[in-house]
Design a protein around this motif. Sequence first.
Motif, PDB file in Angstrom:
ATOM      1  N   GLU A  53      36.209  41.100  44.624  1.00  0.00           N
ATOM      2  CA  GLU A  53      36.221  40.138  43.525  1.00  0.00           C
ATOM      3  C   GLU A  53      37.602  40.061  42.901  1.00  0.00           C
ATOM      4  O   GLU A  53      38.449  40.942  43.106  1.00  0.00           O
ATOM      5  N   PRO A  54      37.903  38.985  42.144  1.00  0.00           N
ATOM      6  CA  PRO A  54      39.236  38.831  41.552  1.00  0.00           C
ATOM      7  C   PRO A  54      39.560  39.982  40.596  1.00  0.00           C
ATOM      8  O   PRO A  54      38.685  40.482  39.889  1.00  0.00           O
ATOM      9  N   TRP A  58      45.845  40.266  38.953  1.00  0.00           N
ATOM     10  CA  TRP A  58      46.333  39.315  39.946  1.00  0.00           C
ATOM     11  C   TRP A  58      46.986  38.100  39.312  1.00  0.00           C
ATOM     12  O   TRP A  58      46.561  37.588  38.272  1.00  0.00           O
ATOM     13  N   THR A  63      45.165  35.281  43.362  1.00  0.00           N
ATOM     14  CA  THR A  63      43.767  34.870  43.174  1.00  0.00           C
ATOM     15  C   THR A  63      43.339  33.873  44.250  1.00  0.00           C
ATOM     16  O   THR A  63      42.230  33.970  44.798  1.00  0.00           O
ATOM     17  N   MET A  67      40.492  34.340  46.988  1.00  0.00           N
ATOM     18  CA  MET A  67      39.406  33.372  47.145  1.00  0.00           C
ATOM     19  C   MET A  67      39.236  32.986  48.608  1.00  0.00           C
ATOM     20  O   MET A  67      38.121  32.885  49.124  1.00  0.00           O
ATOM     21  N   THR A  80      30.463  37.262  46.171  1.00  0.00           N
ATOM     22  CA  THR A  80      31.843  37.548  45.789  1.00  0.00           C
ATOM     23  C   THR A  80      32.637  36.280  45.532  1.00  0.00           C
ATOM     24  O   THR A  80      33.399  36.190  44.563  1.00  0.00           O
ATOM     25  N   LYS A  83      32.345  34.732  42.120  1.00  0.00           N
ATOM     26  CA  LYS A  83      33.021  35.435  41.026  1.00  0.00           C
ATOM     27  C   LYS A  83      34.435  34.919  40.796  1.00  0.00           C
ATOM     28  O   LYS A  83      35.063  35.259  39.791  1.00  0.00           O
ATOM     29  N   TYR A  84      34.941  34.110  41.728  1.00  0.00           N
ATOM     30  CA  TYR A  84      36.264  33.498  41.547  1.00  0.00           C
ATOM     31  C   TYR A  84      36.188  32.199  40.763  1.00  0.00           C
ATOM     32  O   TYR A  84      37.220  31.617  40.443  1.00  0.00           O
ATOM     33  N   LEU A 152      43.543  26.543  38.038  1.00  0.00           N
ATOM     34  CA  LEU A 152      43.175  27.890  37.620  1.00  0.00           C
ATOM     35  C   LEU A 152      43.291  28.011  36.106  1.00  0.00           C
ATOM     36  O   LEU A 152      44.212  27.449  35.491  1.00  0.00           O
ATOM     37  N   ASN A 155      41.123  34.002  32.810  1.00  0.00           N
ATOM     38  CA  ASN A 155      39.843  34.687  32.684  1.00  0.00           C
ATOM     39  C   ASN A 155      39.884  35.547  31.414  1.00  0.00           C
ATOM     40  O   ASN A 155      40.823  36.331  31.234  1.00  0.00           O
ATOM     41  N   LEU A 161      40.559  32.395  37.000  1.00  0.00           N
ATOM     42  CA  LEU A 161      39.391  31.843  37.680  1.00  0.00           C
ATOM     43  C   LEU A 161      39.702  30.420  38.116  1.00  0.00           C
ATOM     44  O   LEU A 161      40.553  29.745  37.524  1.00  0.00           O
TER      45      LEU A 161
END
Length: 575
Positions: A53-54, A58, A63, A67, A80, A83-84, A152, A155, A161
């Motif tokens: 997961e991220p 990062w 990221t 992904m 997984t 979760k990005y 992006l 997060n 994310l």
Amino acid sequence: MTRIRRFVAITAIAASVCCSGCTVIPASGPYTVDEAGAGDPLSKPFQRMIAIEPQPSWSPEQTIRGMQAAMAAYPDDPETLLKYLTPKARAKWNASGPVAVIEDQYEVVPDASRDGTETVQKVSIKGRWVAAIQEDDSYLPTVGGMDRVYDLVKNPKGGYLIDALPNELVLTASDVARAYRPTNLYYPSRNTQDRLVVDRLRLRLKPTERFAQTVLERLLEPPTGALQGAVLSSFPPGTKIESVTSGEERVVINLSGPLDLLDLSAEDALRAQIRFTLNKNDIAKGRIIEIQVDGEPYTVDRPNSDENWLSNGGESAYYISKGALHSLGKDGPMGAVPGAAGEPREGYEDFALSKESNASIAARTATGISVAGLTQEGRWQEVIPGTDLTPPTWHRDGSLWTYDRANAVLLRYDPAGGRGAERVAAPKLVGLDVTKLRIARDGVRVVVATGKNTVQIGALTGEGAGMMLGNFQALTTTEESDEVVDVAWEDDEHVLVLVKSSKAVQILNQINVGDGETVGVPLKDRLESLAALEDRILAESTTDKGTKILELNQDRQNWTPKVETNAGAPLFPLG
């Protein structure tokens, strides 16, 4: 692989990543884990991607790479990747579209050419397309540059994310090589139901399922779009694969569903579909194949069973000398054939040979296409009139085909029909400059050259009066200044394409019609025409002394002269 062995594998991979100094994705992942299967005849060994997961530390670029790794693992680990994504992106995204395949070497860079904000960062994946794996599992090569832009956002827990994601999976060529296998499925032809047709696709390996089961379950489904309407299935709707097991000498397949246990023709076709699908994918490996229905014996297929389901219509080679048809043995010329076909003649060109069981030769003249039987009584007779016809090609059912360029129609002549040439619908060819058309030995696929530099693959769909030529897909397009000299079917899967480049250099490629895989064949002499059958490739070559016949050696690197003078237009039955 046991639990302990998997732990060792993960530890070793993590150590190697750490030692390599990789900073894009930390030493904690992603991983590839060797899956069991190397010793199982019904499975294929492979490596399964394990993504992570991220991470809060990062960058946006890291990221995006994480992904992409999560996309490679998605079919086995769908959680997984999610979760990005932001909640908004997660609610809209799904993996229903084609799988986009890109080259391994791709860039992930901030996209300064597009406006961003303080809260949104735009990052691009830049690379080159390789192919698309369609939803029917077909593998279609693509070309050109790839530029995907992703938004992006920060997060709250740290890191980034992705706020929007196209409905697709983007995999690298290495991801596909690791998780997918090129697979040949076999279906009976709709118009000649004594022949199987190969359908090539890419199947994803499943850690929880033997590859044999994956393949057979896909065989129960319709073929890819290239063969829709052109082939049948011996499995009635509702058939299921209950289990696939094996021993040292036997593979046992247990089916369920509405199979007619008294229909012997259906039993023969079903057995053939299973046999060739397993054997050609190197799964059964010479074992006896026992087929059961609801646990009860149904039929047994033994190694080296009848191969007529893949019959090529004959294996003899021929060539033309001074307008006469001559036989060509493995060691050289064997003399002219009997009848008018073996007599010297001017004004005949572009010869084609039918099935050997009732062999006839066809040739194009200034006024049309003529046919002669290979018997002492055989005489030439014009059967399709026309002054602008493509070279003739035979179907395995005994009919003769050509494209009338002047009237833009596909013509079929059936010697047993008692009528002249009849039109066959081919709407996708209307308006195109059709230069060559050759039907494959399976009686379904058709290679069509249009203009100077484009080659397509189509299929004969339907049957009887409803037959038509459609399902076209591009096979190859050369440079605009190049010219396609000749095309020839080598086997059910491969077409040979001879191209003359703008620099007067010739290129000969073997192209897989199912997935576009291309292999170059070395050339030394200038070639004028081709003929091929399985592992034999013949060519006409022009020299200062005239024309001669060459044969490609088994090493596929050099050519050997077979007939030194006054020899051209090599031929095999059909194709």
